[in-house]
Scaffold this motif. Structure first.
Motif, PDB file in Angstrom:
ATOM      1  N   ILE A  93      36.669  -1.378 -41.699  1.00 30.02           N
ATOM      2  CA  ILE A  93      37.956  -1.704 -41.078  1.00 30.02           C
ATOM      3  C   ILE A  93      39.039  -1.485 -42.107  1.00 30.02           C
ATOM      4  O   ILE A  93      38.971  -2.034 -43.212  1.00 30.02           O
ATOM      5  CB  ILE A  93      37.957  -3.162 -40.595  1.00 30.02           C
ATOM      6  N   MET A  94      40.034  -0.675 -41.743  1.00 31.75           N
ATOM      7  CA  MET A  94      41.104  -0.414 -42.702  1.00 31.75           C
ATOM      8  C   MET A  94      42.230  -1.404 -42.476  1.00 31.75           C
ATOM      9  O   MET A  94      42.679  -1.582 -41.345  1.00 31.75           O
ATOM     10  CB  MET A  94      41.620   1.005 -42.495  1.00 31.75           C
ATOM     11  N   PRO A  95      42.693  -2.059 -43.534  1.00 30.69           N
ATOM     12  CA  PRO A  95      43.813  -2.982 -43.366  1.00 30.69           C
ATOM     13  C   PRO A  95      45.133  -2.210 -43.242  1.00 30.69           C
ATOM     14  O   PRO A  95      45.198  -1.026 -43.521  1.00 30.69           O
ATOM     15  CB  PRO A  95      43.787  -3.816 -44.645  1.00 30.69           C
ATOM     16  N   VAL A  96      46.151  -2.922 -42.825  1.00 26.96           N
ATOM     17  CA  VAL A  96      47.491  -2.316 -42.730  1.00 26.96           C
ATOM     18  C   VAL A  96      47.947  -1.954 -44.139  1.00 26.96           C
ATOM     19  O   VAL A  96      47.839  -2.768 -45.050  1.00 26.96           O
ATOM     20  CB  VAL A  96      48.466  -3.320 -42.088  1.00 26.96           C
ATOM     21  N   PRO A  97      48.439  -0.711 -44.345  1.00 25.89           N
ATOM     22  CA  PRO A  97      48.794  -0.289 -45.708  1.00 25.89           C
ATOM     23  C   PRO A  97      49.969  -1.064 -46.292  1.00 25.89           C
ATOM     24  O   PRO A  97      50.726  -1.707 -45.579  1.00 25.89           O
ATOM     25  CB  PRO A  97      49.127   1.187 -45.555  1.00 25.89           C
ATOM     26  N   VAL A  98      50.086  -0.921 -47.599  1.00 25.10           N
ATOM     27  CA  VAL A  98      50.992  -1.783 -48.353  1.00 25.10           C
ATOM     28  C   VAL A  98      52.462  -1.652 -47.953  1.00 25.10           C
ATOM     29  O   VAL A  98      53.156  -2.636 -47.814  1.00 25.10           O
ATOM     30  CB  VAL A  98      50.842  -1.478 -49.861  1.00 25.10           C
ATOM     31  N   GLY A  99      52.935  -0.448 -47.713  1.00 28.91           N
ATOM     32  CA  GLY A  99      54.373  -0.326 -47.434  1.00 28.91           C
ATOM     33  C   GLY A  99      54.773  -0.985 -46.133  1.00 28.91           C
ATOM     34  O   GLY A  99      55.946  -1.274 -45.904  1.00 28.91           O
ATOM     35  N   ILE A 100      53.792  -1.192 -45.268  1.00 29.44           N
ATOM     36  CA  ILE A 100      54.122  -1.668 -43.929  1.00 29.44           C
ATOM     37  C   ILE A 100      53.903  -3.172 -43.813  1.00 29.44           C
ATOM     38  O   ILE A 100      54.667  -3.874 -43.175  1.00 29.44           O
ATOM     39  CB  ILE A 100      53.246  -0.921 -42.903  1.00 29.44           C
ATOM     40  N   ARG A 101      52.879  -3.666 -44.497  1.00 34.03           N
ATOM     41  CA  ARG A 101      52.602  -5.095 -44.348  1.00 34.03           C
ATOM     42  C   ARG A 101      53.719  -5.888 -45.019  1.00 34.03           C
ATOM     43  O   ARG A 101      54.369  -5.425 -45.938  1.00 34.03           O
ATOM     44  CB  ARG A 101      51.242  -5.449 -44.932  1.00 34.03           C
ATOM     45  N   PRO A 102      53.969  -7.088 -44.540  1.00 33.92           N
ATOM     46  CA  PRO A 102      55.110  -7.843 -45.057  1.00 33.92           C
ATOM     47  C   PRO A 102      54.915  -8.282 -46.512  1.00 33.92           C
ATOM     48  O   PRO A 102      53.786  -8.420 -46.994  1.00 33.92           O
ATOM     49  CB  PRO A 102      55.185  -9.059 -44.141  1.00 33.92           C
ATOM     50  N   VAL A 103      56.038  -8.486 -47.217  1.00 34.38           N
ATOM     51  CA  VAL A 103      56.011  -8.985 -48.598  1.00 34.38           C
ATOM     52  C   VAL A 103      55.738 -10.483 -48.551  1.00 34.38           C
ATOM     53  O   VAL A 103      56.393 -11.209 -47.804  1.00 34.38           O
ATOM     54  CB  VAL A 103      57.391  -8.754 -49.252  1.00 34.38           C
ATOM     55  N   LEU A 104      54.768 -10.944 -49.364  1.00 33.80           N
ATOM     56  CA  LEU A 104      54.380 -12.354 -49.271  1.00 33.80           C
ATOM     57  C   LEU A 104      54.901 -13.153 -50.461  1.00 33.80           C
ATOM     58  O   LEU A 104      55.121 -12.617 -51.541  1.00 33.80           O
ATOM     59  CB  LEU A 104      52.844 -12.474 -49.224  1.00 33.80           C
ATOM     60  N   SER A 105      55.109 -14.453 -50.249  1.00 36.66           N
ATOM     61  CA  SER A 105      55.419 -15.374 -51.358  1.00 36.66           C
ATOM     62  C   SER A 105      54.525 -16.586 -51.199  1.00 36.66           C
ATOM     63  O   SER A 105      53.990 -16.830 -50.132  1.00 36.66           O
ATOM     64  CB  SER A 105      56.833 -15.913 -51.253  1.00 36.66           C
ATOM     65  N   LYS A 106      54.462 -17.383 -52.273  1.00 40.72           N
ATOM     66  CA  LYS A 106      53.608 -18.565 -52.198  1.00 40.72           C
ATOM     67  C   LYS A 106      54.410 -19.719 -51.592  1.00 40.72           C
ATOM     68  O   LYS A 106      55.509 -20.021 -52.032  1.00 40.72           O
ATOM     69  CB  LYS A 106      53.149 -18.947 -53.605  1.00 40.72           C
ATOM     70  N   TYR A 107      53.840 -20.318 -50.579  1.00 45.83           N
ATOM     71  CA  TYR A 107      54.462 -21.474 -49.946  1.00 45.83           C
ATOM     72  C   TYR A 107      53.483 -22.628 -50.004  1.00 45.83           C
ATOM     73  O   TYR A 107      52.269 -22.416 -50.053  1.00 45.83           O
ATOM     74  CB  TYR A 107      54.755 -21.189 -48.468  1.00 45.83           C
TER      75      TYR A 107
END
Length: 1993
Positions: A1134-1148
């Motif tokens: 299973i290929m994950p959504v590539p980096v440029g498209i997936r949202p930028v994450l932060s620690k919450y």
């Protein structure tokens, strides 16, 4: 036919700046692009094109304006160039260089160079070559511009097009707008060019396919940087945001996502009608009954005897379960019937009719306290027959009605101002005749459905046409039928059905139905509804309803006749018709009647008469139309139809229908005369051979059968590949295209407006910046569109077949659109940031109006149906309105789907399509359609994707315009599609556990792929990329870039057994990258967007995904961006959504407060014993501690836990958070109890407070000063403020005495000011009724001011800050509007003080709704999450979310970025174990005394057959169940309970309080009427302190005694301590300081004995009532109140069954015990006695003729009653033989009665009938009726006249009989009104009235009476006798002697007769008689004497 303008250059400009040009022709303006920073020469070099519908006149003008462009301010005009087009028309090509004129018409230096070319209709210009205009250089230019302005423009580099393609492309460009030259045409600025590129569908709105997404600000910034001047988004000019809705897509139209038909589905409706009273009924001494009918149900009130103004107050409810269409056509009829009883039906006085739809379209779906005008349908000349006052409400499921609060309704409202009529209907309605003319019908289906017919055929063998049609018209509850035409498919009637009704009618729709007459049962063939609002206009320039003669089309079930038609409902007009049935030519006219005309027939019976026939051509010249269709794709064919060959059939009317279609019209087609072509048709024969090849063009209406191939397990597709089948149909219809064109123009405007408004809403929802700019752009576009309509619609005026309606509609549409354009302009100027929402609402009204206007009531061409036939059986269909396909040369008139590829989803017909069957797609078609006149058909292929060759039938091979039977595509492109499926949220629960196992299936062309299945979630995060390889798309590459096919995504629930369940579907359009484009920003990589998922018509979640379609170039896949990305090893391939498209994450960090679980239901029959809560978000989570014994204590012992998680920076992309409750069973097993998904975390995100806000300002002091309560002259209480203070809220301090004086001065004109009420007189009810008056007053004020609350707040706040306030009123207004809260302490003080005539009473707050809705559900820190389980219901089972709730989780969440904000952790007393949840109370069990006060119920749903109920209260809390059965209230729908109940409960085990109202039944079980549930725990723990409401004032005795065991000062101290606030500091007396607020107020209190003591309670209370002003911790505290809660019944979900007024107090048991409960038992009515003495009468009309003398006289007596004629009427004795109308009586009536002063009603208790079990209490108004009668001995007495005196306000009697006039009673003169309850004793003369033949009042007598009111005690002390009896007898009246009847005392009578009047007459008669006697005797004796004399005897 078109005009081209090529603007080359503008030279000699002054200065340096940005230039823009505007070119205008025929009102249509185009803007050039902006030339930045140009100096003296502006090199525009742009071409503009206007398609022209009618030839250009030689004196028309072209105008070019050059502006200095400004981003911020409006553009500044440099100069104007105007050119008359005479030379252009003659020569067709002109090049001009000329100077400009400035705005003063002076010539300026600046000059411009322009080339103008005109291509006329007749082709006179010669064949012009594309190169002339759009030569290579212009293409180069275009490419250059587009790159210069924005690389987003969807054109690739110019080199990518070969010269060969060029000409075809430009030809296509004339037709289609957008694409490459959209920049010139619709784009008004650079930004629109940018907009064109962004061709992604809109978030949340996948159904709008080619609607470009909102202009996002980041794009603007990026663009601005590229333009090089770094402009600030704030300065983006408005012009640049207009024209944003340019449609990119020129070849595809939008698919519609909502699948399920909603029209015919039945729903629950409830009609409730209260008949209050009737007035001014015409007739003498009647016994009226009011009958209410809704549809066929009928209910009647009781009968009131002998009164013209009966009072009923009876409530009726009618329940229905039908479809909305049927419901809204039902007629509500209110009629008054005189003397109806069991034996006779009574006579109709008058009736009133209105349809349910009219009521439903009222605000709040109701009429409240309105007067219905009665008229007599049998006598239309009679005028009005009286009024009935009623409330009517219509409730559908889920509508909640705000009923105005039921209080003591004393307002004697004026009737004329409150008529039961919708807005805008005049009160004086006239009678009118409605003529429905039925001419003929054609195209009827065969109807041999009846058994008899088949039998007959079998025996006799006759097989003639078996349809016997007639037409039935129904309107306003009446039906009329035409004659039956035997055995005819084309019946000719020429009859008219005539209805007589009041105009304007209150029934909106007329139903016209063709029926087949049959001996057994008649069946409907087809139905058409005429909406009267669409064929009339009530404006001042409006017109009466008119229609036709015109054809209307009828649709219904399919035409293959079967014995039992399963779709018969469709023929009755329910639901969407699935096939053409017939068309009917009809007309309608209305004539207003002159009722004074004597030869008018006065009945309203329906008549049928002959109508004058009309000529065949009156509906328009019959033209040949041509419909062409090409099937480009057929996929997603349901697998049920997968094994048989499939064909598609297209029909228009009956043409193309295989079963009984026609090939040619039956009427001969007229041969065309030479020169017959109308210019407007813009005909151009492209080749001579086409002129007459019509004869051999046979229609092809269905595709060849083909076997489907498998796509996947559920769906099949047809393998068309490169050979696309076509169909074409010739049909003949009257040419009424103008109607459709006008509708199309309006539809286009409406579509653009809707699209724009959705954009704005989306921007507001997603908090994008500057929604107001977008709205301004939308409004500008709207006004342009409106003006464009005005210029286009007026053509074609001289058309012979235009009906009156066409002309009038055109006029009214033009007026409406003109005013709409004006309004849009003015609105645009008013749009500000804070008014966007309000203005958006106004724009929605524009949209509705446009849609309404665009709906054409006179049909012309029938709709097109596309049927899928599997093995020749009809399976599924789609219906396309013909106007959407209609071709026109003028772009705005073009149908929106004409010459475009439309995606159609076929659905099941009729009822089969309801519910889940209707959600599955039967087939998805990509279909190209074109419809137009046959002679215009040369361009019918122009909109198809390019790159095909036509395959024609053999006979058409040589002919250019012969339509192809199929298309073969030679060009195909290879693509790869990448689908990035990130996550979905809020999906539908498909399993019984309340969760689903979702996976998504993505379809593109004929491939499909699935994501993986994620188990047990409603918010799956798939994070998966699907790659579709080897996609072959047919057509030209460039077009595919602009117009890729759509992607369909379906979400399913995986089941271990059986097939997957469908959970919803959405559409998307991929972002396309051609092989020669770079994969780089700004377009790539694509961004994730939300797509709304639909399931049927309901939304079922959102999908977050992105789609990209990449062309595979010559180099193969190597050129594509690499698919890098780890292959998730543990997830398999299973290929994950590539980096440029997936949202930028932060620690919450997410902190969870676990409080407890409530009301958990059983799971699999076992009780939940050891539950635990699991929280999960984005793959991380935390578990609560285990509850060890749920029964004993359902709270958690560890309160706060947290976990850290990576969340997207963008809050809109946050994943949902899942809450699950599991039960831990033995052996380590877990069972899921229920789950809840928090779809948006936004409300739980911690946002640090704004410390600069004024509420945080803790320096300085703010003084709040209160008015003293105690009426004592008071020292100035203003305390000198500290120097540091920063604001003073000053409330005038006036002592109560002065206040009173003020009031006295203003004393109302009507009545003397009341004294201060005596404390002992007042009780809780005084307080309650005073409060209700205040509430009504506030509501009235709000209505009057009519401003929205938000605006009001703004206004008030600003005023409040501007200088000193206008004393108390201002303070009141600010407080009230800002907080909508109770009166300021010191009640006399509200804005009411001056007007109110109320004594000063302390008040409480009456909430017209539930308390929690006012205080945000008391979720200030503790939230309640409903745990759900079980499948989400479909509408048809009526299961609601309520039924899925299996319990509730109480707790809260807090989300913040990881380093904890400093200020929180540094605060004093910070406890790290509680994290962000500081200061929460402990959740240990606590015992509480709950005290429920139930005041009363209103509008209960009747539960017994008699339309009443016997209600009583039942209360449940935990194990306590109180049923107050013995105190039921008999036969009452508005019972006053007035009871309090004490219950001991322990939270948290028992926290849900249920208060129910049951109906008591003598036999059988009691029925539940309705119940309401209150969550006590949230109230108890809320910071709003909802345990015991804070009263308005503090008193220690009397009716307003303080209820709380804690005094205000103790409460204040405790609050300060809990919220860590400095205070309270008391002192000096009358002052307290909390934090930096200082409160002042009275400092003394009076006890029962009048002793005064110092106290701090008043100021403490003042602080509590202003607690929300305390900085940082302030919040509103719940005031003393009564809440109104709706009662609901689980059997009738969503429909209110009545309302209950109550309040709840809670006292913890560990605190001091509260006092005794307040006494709120209902007031006992007070006993009174009314003594009425009738002294005399005068001027009574004389009724009888004397037997002897023929003289007029009357035998007068007076009758009076108070409660009702039956109960207590009393008569005087008779004054016989009054000759002058005088009567003397001296007669006393005594009326004892029970009276409720608060409600101003008399209370009567009596048994309803002999069978009644117990007495029923009635409340009737206190009205004394006096009547005069003429006594007759042998016949019934005659009624002469009457007057009714309302004892609370009746005219003061006149001093003498002379001063007594009729006007006193009719209210025409201002007479002082008095109340007997205040005056106690009144004497005077009153007029008595009756109605004459003309229904007018006339004076029939005067009565002198004396009214004396005593209480029962006074009456006992001072008794008097009835009539003239002891004690205190009245003297005998002094009556003239004649009063004795002659046979009682004959001598006296004779003496009187002889002596007085006839004395001389009698003497004369006696003398004459004597004389005659003498003469007779003389004659008698004469012969004898003569004989004697002669004989000498």
């Amino acid at each position: 036919m078109a005009l081209f303008v090529h603007l080359k250059t503008v030279s000699e400009l002054r200065g340096r700046g940005d230039r823009i040009a505007k070119v205008t022709f025929r009102g249509q303006a185009f803007y050039s692009r902006v030339l930045e920073n140009c100096e003296d020469v502006a090199d525009f070099d742009e071409t503009f094109r206007w398609p022209v519908g009618s030839s250009i006149d030689s004196n028309e003008i072209l105008e070019i304006q050059i502006f200095n462009y400004s981003k911020v301010f409006s553009n500044k005009l440099i100069g104007t160039f105007r050119m008359v087009l005479q030379k252009v028309v003659e020569e067709n090509h002109v090049e001009v260089t000329d100077t400009l004129m400035d705005d003063k018409n002076a010539v300026i230096k600046t000059s411009l160079c322009v080339e103008v070319r005109y291509q006329a209709t007749d082709g006179t210009v010669g064949s012009w070559d594309d190169g002339d205009f759009l030569g290579d250089e212009s293409l180069q230019e275009e490419g250059k511009d587009s790159q210069e302005t924005d690389g987003l423009l969807p054109s690739s580099c110019p080199s990518s097009r070969t010269p060969g393609e060029k000409s075809f492309r430009s030809k296509g460009r004339e037709k289609t707008k957008g694409g490459r030259d959209g920049e010139h045409k619709a784009g008004r600025s650079v930004f629109s060019a940018m907009k064109l590129g962004k061709n992604r569908p809109h978030k949340e709105e996948p159904q709008r396919q080619d609607e470009p997404a909102v202009l996002e600000m980041e794009d603007l910034d990026r663009l601005a940087i590229r333009l090089g001047d770094g402009l600030d988004p704030d300065s983006v000019s408005l012009a640049s945001v207009t024209a944003l809705t340019t449609n990119v897509s020129n070849k595809r139209s939008k698919p519609d996502i909502k699948m399920e038909p909603c029209a015919g589905r039945p729903m629950d409706f409830q009609v409730s009608i209260t008949v209050i009273e009737a007035r001014q009924l015409v007739g003498l001494n009647m016994d009226p009954v009011v009958c209410v009918e809704v549809g066929d149900d009928k209910k009647c009130t009781s009968m009131k005897e002998s009164t013209n103004c009966p009072y009923y107050n009876e409530y009726f409810v009618f329940d229905f379960h039908v479809s909305p269409d049927v419901m809204f056509d039902k007629i509500i009829k209110i009629s008054v019937i005189h003397s109806k009883n069991l034996l006779r039906s009574g006579t109709l006085v008058g009736s009133f009719k209105m349809d349910v739809g009219t009521v439903y379209s009222q605000p709040e779906h109701q009429f409240h306290h309105k007067w219905a005008i009665l008229s007599d349908p049998d006598d239309i000349s009679a005028g009005l027959k009286g009024y009935v006052k009623c409330d009517i409400a219509v409730v559908g499921k889920g509508d909640n009605i705000k009923t105005p609060h039921k209080a003591n309704e004393t307002d004697d409202d004026d009737i004329e101002g409150n008529l039961l009529l919708p807005e805008g209907v005049p009160p004086e309605r006239q009678w009118a005749r409605f003529y429905v003319k039925i001419y003929r019908a054609e195209g009827l289906p065969r109807m041999n459905t009846s058994l008899m017919a088949n039998v007959k055929k079998a025996f006799i063998g006759e097989n003639k046409d078996l349809v016997d049609p007639y037409v039935q018209v129904s309107f306003a509850g009446q039906k009329g039928k035409t004659s039956v035409q035997k055995s005819s498919y084309e019946p000719l009637w020429n009859e008219q059905v005539v209805f007589t009704d009041l105009f304007p009618p209150l029934c909106k729709r007329m139903k016209v139905q063709i029926r087949d007459s049959d001996k057994v049962n008649d069946v409907a063939i087809g139905t058409h509804f005429i909406d009267l609002r669409k064929i009339s206009n009530d404006g001042d320039k409006g017109f009466l309803p008119t229609l036709g003669p015109a054809w209307v089309n009828m649709y219904g079930s399919t035409r293959n006749y079967t014995l039992l038609d399963e779709h018969q409902d469709l023929n009755e007009g329910l639901g969407e018709g699935v096939s053409f049935r017939a068309r009917l030519m009809l007309g309608l006219a209305v004539e207003i009647l002159d009722t004074s005309n004597p030869e008018l027939t006065s009945s309203t019976e329906v008549q049928v008469e002959q109508a004058t026939p009309v000529s065949e051509s009156c509906t328009g010249k019959t033209e040949e139309f041509f419909l062409f269709g090409a099937f480009l794709e057929a996929s997603m064919i349901d697998r049920k139809n997968g094994d048989k060959p499939i064909t598609f059939e297209v029909t228009i009317g009956n043409y193309g229908n295989e079963v009984d279609g026609l090939s040619r019209p039956q009427r001969p087609q007229p041969r065309k005369e030479p020169g017959d072509e109308e210019e407007v048709d813009l005909i151009q024969n492209s080749s001579d051979d086409e002129a007459d090849e019509g004869g051999d063009l046979a229609s092809v209406s269905s595709t060849p059968p083909m076997r489907p191939q498998v796509t996947d397990r559920n769906y099949f597709h047809l393998p068309y590949l490169d050979r696309k089948p076509c169909i074409y149909i010739r049909s003949w219809w009257p040419d009424q295209r103008r109607r459709l064109y006008n509708a199309n123009i309006m539809d286009h405007i409406a579509d653009k407006l809707e699209e724009g408004l959705n954009d704005v809403q989306e921007m507001i929802k997603t908090e994008k910046s500057y929604p107001e700019r977008r709205l301004r752009g939308v409004l500008e576009e709207l006004s342009c569109g409106c003006y464009r309509f005005l210029s286009l619609a007026d053509k074609d005026q001289g058309h012979a077949s235009r009906t009156k309606l066409d002309r009038e509609r055109l006029k009214s549409c033009m007026r409406e659109l003109e005013s709409m354009g004006q309004q849009a302009k003015t609105l645009r100027a008013q749009v500000k940031k804070h008014t966007v929402r309000d203005k958006l609402r106004l724009c929605q009204n524009f949209l509705q109006k446009l849609r309404f206007l665009a709906d054409e009531p006179q049909h012309s061409i029938p709709d097109v149906f596309i049927w899928m036939l599997s093995n020749n059986k009809r399976v599924a269909y789609a219906r396309v309105p013909s106007k959407d396909l209609l071709f026109s040369m003028v772009e705005e008139e073009l149908g929106k789907d004409c010459a475009k590829v439309k995606t159609l989803f076929l659905k099941l017909p009729g009822k089969r399509g309801f519910g889940s069957a209707g959600w599955t797609v039967q087939a998805k078609l990509e279909l190209y359609l074109w419809l137009g006149l046959s002679k215009q058909r040369r361009d019918f292929l122009s909109g198809l994707p390019c790159g095909f060759e036509e395959v024609k039938a053999t006979q058409g091979l040589a002919l250019h315009s012969f339509p192809p039977i199929s298309l073969v595509y030679t060009k195909k492109q290879a693509f790869q599609l990448r689908v990035h499926m990130y996550q979905a949220r809020s999906l539908f629960a498909a399993d019984s556990s309340g969760l689903s196992d979702p996976f998504a299936r993505v379809f593109f062309i004929n491939q499909s792929q699935c994501t993986e299945v994620l188990n047990e979630t409603l918010c799956p995060t798939w994070d998966q990329m699907l790659v579709f390889d080897n996609l072959e798309l047919y057509g030209e590459a460039q077009e595919l870039r602009d117009d890729p096919p759509i992607i369909v995504i379906e979400i399913y629930d995986q089941d271990t057994m059986g097939k997957a369940d469908f959970m919803g579907r959405t559409f998307a359009k991929p972002l396309v990258k051609m092989a020669d484009e770079g994969y780089c920003p700004p377009r790539f990589p694509p961004q994730l967007e939300y797509y709304q998922i639909y399931r049927g018509n309901a939304t079922a979640g959102d999908l977050l995904a992105a789609f990209e379609l990449l062309q595979i170039g010559p180099a193969g896949k190597a050129d594509l961006p690499p698919i890098n990305g780890p292959m998730d090893m543990d997830r398999g391939p299973i290929m994950p959504v590539p980096v440029g498209i997936r949202p930028v994450l932060s620690k919450y960090r997410i902190e969870v407060l676990f409080w407890g679980l409530r009301d958990l239901k059983r799971v699999n029959l076992a009780q939940v014993d050891r539950p635990r809560v699991d929280i999960e978000c984005a793959g991380k989570g935390v578990q609560s501690s285990l509850i060890h014994n749920y029964k004993k204590n359902p709270n958690f012992n560890t309160l706060v836990k947290w976990f850290e998680v990576d969340l997207p920076e963008n809050e809109l992309l946050h994943p949902p958070l899942n809450i699950r409750v599991v039960d831990c069973r033995a052996f380590g097993r877990y069972t899921l109890v229920g789950s809840h998904a928090v779809s948006s975390l936004r409300r739980f995100i911690y946002r640090p407070p704004d410390r600069s806000a004024p509420s945080w300002n803790t320096t300085g002091e703010v003084v709040v000063n209160m008015e003293p309560e105690v009426p004592v002259k008071k020292l100035e209480t203003m305390v000198k403020l500290d120097a540091t203070s920063d604001a003073v809220i000053k409330v005038d301090v006036v002592s109560a005495d002065e206040e009173k004086k003020k009031k006295k001065k203003k004393g109302s004109s009507e009545e003397p000011e009341e004294e201060e009420p005596d404390e002992s007189m007042l009780d809780w009810w005084s307080k309650y009724f005073a409060s209700i008056d205040t509430m009504k007053e506030q509501l009235r004020q709000q209505e009057i001011s009519g401003i929205d609350l938000e605006e009001k707040e703004e206004v008030d706040n600003t005023e409040g800050l501007k200088g000193p306030m206008k004393g108390k009123e201002k303070a009141k207004a600010v407080k009230e509007e800002k907080k909508k809260r109770t009166q300021n302490p010191g009640t006399g003080q509200g804005s009411e003080a001056p007007e109110k005539k109320k004594p000063k009473i302390d008040e409480l707050k009456v909430y017209p709704k539930e308390l929690e809705s006012e205080f945000d559900n008391f979720e200030d820190w503790l939230h309640t999450f409903n745990l759900l389980r079980g499948k989400t219901g479909d509408d048809e089972d009526g299961s609601t979310e309520e039924e899925r709730i299996v319990g509730r989780f109480k707790g809260s969440l807090c989300v913040y970025k990881v380093p904890l904000p400093e200020d929180v952790s540094r605060e004093a007393g910070y406890d790290p174990t509680y994290g962000m949840f500081q200061g929460i109370p402990s959740n240990d069990p606590i015992n509480v005394l709950v005290r429920v006060y139930v005041v009363r119920a209103t509008d209960l749903h009747p539960a017994d057959i008699n339309g009443k109920a016997d209600p009583y209260i039942a209360i449940r809390l935990g194990k306590t169940d109180i049923r107050d059965k013995e105190n039921y209230i008999s036969k009452q729908l508005n019972p006053v309970f007035g009871k309090s109940f004490d219950i001991e409960a322990s939270f948290p085990m028992e926290s849900m309080l249920t208060v129910a109202v049951y109906d008591w039944d003598l036999v059988g079980t009691d029925d539940l009427i309705g119940e309401t549930k209150i969550d006590l725990e949230n109230r108890f723990y809320s910071k709003h302190r909802a345990t015991c409401g804070i009263a308005q004032t503090y008193s220690i005795h009397g009716y307003n005694i303080w209820r709380d065991p804690m005094k205000p000062s103790q409460i204040l101290t405790r609050l300060c301590k809990e919220s860590k606030v400095d205070g309270p500091h008391f002192g000096p007396p009358g002052r307290v300081k909390v934090s930096n607020r200082v409160f002042t107020g009275p400092s003394e209190i009076e006890d029962e004995n009048g002793q005064r003591k110092p106290t701090e309670e008043h100021v403490a209370l003042c602080a509590l009532r202003h607690w929300e002003d305390i900085p940082r911790v302030g919040c509103r505290l719940v005031p003393e109140h009564v809440e109104t809660r709706p009662l609901l019944n689980p059997d009738k979900p969503g429909i209110e069954q009545g309302r209950l007024e109550l309040w709840v107090d809670m006292f913890p048991m560990d605190m001091p015990a509260p006092g005794t409960p307040l006494d709120i038992s209902p007031r006992k009515p007070k006993k009174y006695e009314l003594r009425v003495i009738v002294w005399n009468t005068d001027e009574v009309v004389l009724e009888d003729d004397d037997f002897f003398t023929g003289e007029k006289s009357s035998d007068i007596f007076v009758r009076g009653w108070l409660k009702g004629q039956q109960e207590d009427k009393q008569d005087t004795d008779v004054h016989y033989h009054s000759l002058t109308g005088e009567g003397n009586f001296n007669w006393r009536y005594l009326f004892p009665f029970d009276y409720l002063a608060a409600e101003e009603k008399i209370v009567i208790s009596k048994k309803e009938s002999m069978f009644s079990w117990d007495e029923t209490e009635y409340k009737i108004p206190a009205r004394l009726t006096l009547q005069i009668w003429d006594a007759d001995h042998f016949s019934a007495d005659d009624f002469l006249g009457a007057i009714e005196l309302d004892l609370n306000r009746f005219p003061r009697g006149a001093k003498t009989a002379k001063q007594c006039t009729m006007e006193m009673a009719t209210g025409e003169v201002d007479v002082p009104l008095v109340s007997i309850f205040k005056q106690k004793r009144v004497k005077g003369w009153w007029p008595l009235l009756a109605r004459n033949e003309n229904d007018e009042f006339e004076l029939t007598g005067k009565v002198e009476a004396e009214l004396h009111l005593l209480t029962a005690e006074e009456a006992e002390k001072n008794p008097v006798g009835l009539a003239r009896n002891e004690p205190d007898p009245l003297e005998k009246p002094n009556r003239p002697d004649t009063a004795f009847v002659w046979f009682l005392n004959p001598l006296k009578s004779i003496k009187y007769l002889i002596c007085t009047r006839y004395k001389w007459l009698i003497i004369k008669i006696v003398l004459a008689l004597l004389g005659l006697l003498m003469l007779a005797l003389f004659l008698y004796s004469l012969p004898g004497y003569m004989v004697k004399k002669l004989l000498g005897a």
